[in-house]
Design a protein around this motif. Structure first.
Motif: not given
Length: 215
Positions: A182-207
């Motif tokens: 329950a209470e699944v929340r997206f907290l924040n995210s960041s995107t790596a540069t294209a040179e680093d693969g362009g992956t997405v880092g994220f934080h989320a929380s839930a109960a």
């Protein structure tokens, strides 16, 4: 020739009275004999039944004391059973397995974890609701019978990565759709540069949702 009764009338009356008194005396004597026999029989029965009655009373008292002890023992057993359940709830028994099942169903090859943090909360309740909701446990003192209830909570925080925003969104949507969370929340995210693969880092929380266990 006429018969002449030479016996005085007073003598005849006296004889009749003596006969009557003798009959009454015999009847009274018989009654006294019967009364004495009945009294002796009653005394014998009382002497015989009194020990049996005392034995029955003692057995009844012992049975009553045993019933009281059994009731007390059952009450202590029930209190201990409740306390075992409360202790399991306070320790979070089964929560790690439940969370692992949820995450295993949501994860795929496009999403990964960096860290997973699980925090448990315990709030003492002064006036617990009745009946107790699934997120509440109650313990009872075996000595005083006093009860204490706690509202439990389990919060999780996920720090992970995904190949792209679509993979991250799909993962969070799978978490939100699971009834165990329950209470699944997206907290924040960041995107790596294209040179680093362009992956997405994220934080989320839930109960973690607690469900009432089947009896």
């Amino acid at each position: 020739m006429a018969d002449i009764d030479m016996i005085p009338r007073s003598y005849r009356e006296g004889l009749r009275v003596r006969r009557t008194l003798a009959a009454y005396g015999a009847a009274l004597a018989a009654l006294l004999v019967l009364g004495g026999a009945a009294s002796a029989f009653l005394h014998w029965r009382v002497a015989t039944e009194t020990p049996l009655l005392e034995t029955a009373r003692a057995a009844s008292a012992q049975a009553g004391a045993m019933r009281t002890r059994l009731v007390d023992a059952q009450a202590r057993k029930d209190a201990l059973a409740d306390n075992v359940g409360a202790l399991a709830g306070l320790r979070g028994a089964g929560e790690v397995a439940a969370l692992a099942k949820v995450l295993d169903q949501a994860l795929n090859e496009r999403v990964w974890f960096d860290t997973l943090r699980l925090a448990r909360t315990q709030e003492a309740l002064q006036a617990p609701p009745a009946p107790l909701p699934p997120d509440t446990v109650q313990a009872r003192s075996a000595q005083t019978g006093a009860t204490q209830a706690w509202r439990l909570g389990t919060q999780i925080e996920i720090a992970g990565g995904a190949l792209d925003n679509a993979a991250m969104s799909a993962f969070l949507a799978a978490l939100a759709a699971d009834p165990a969370l329950a209470e699944v929340r997206f907290l924040n995210s960041s995107t790596a540069t294209a040179e680093d693969g362009g992956t997405v880092g994220f934080h989320a929380s839930a109960a973690l949702v607690k469900h009432k266990e089947a009896p």
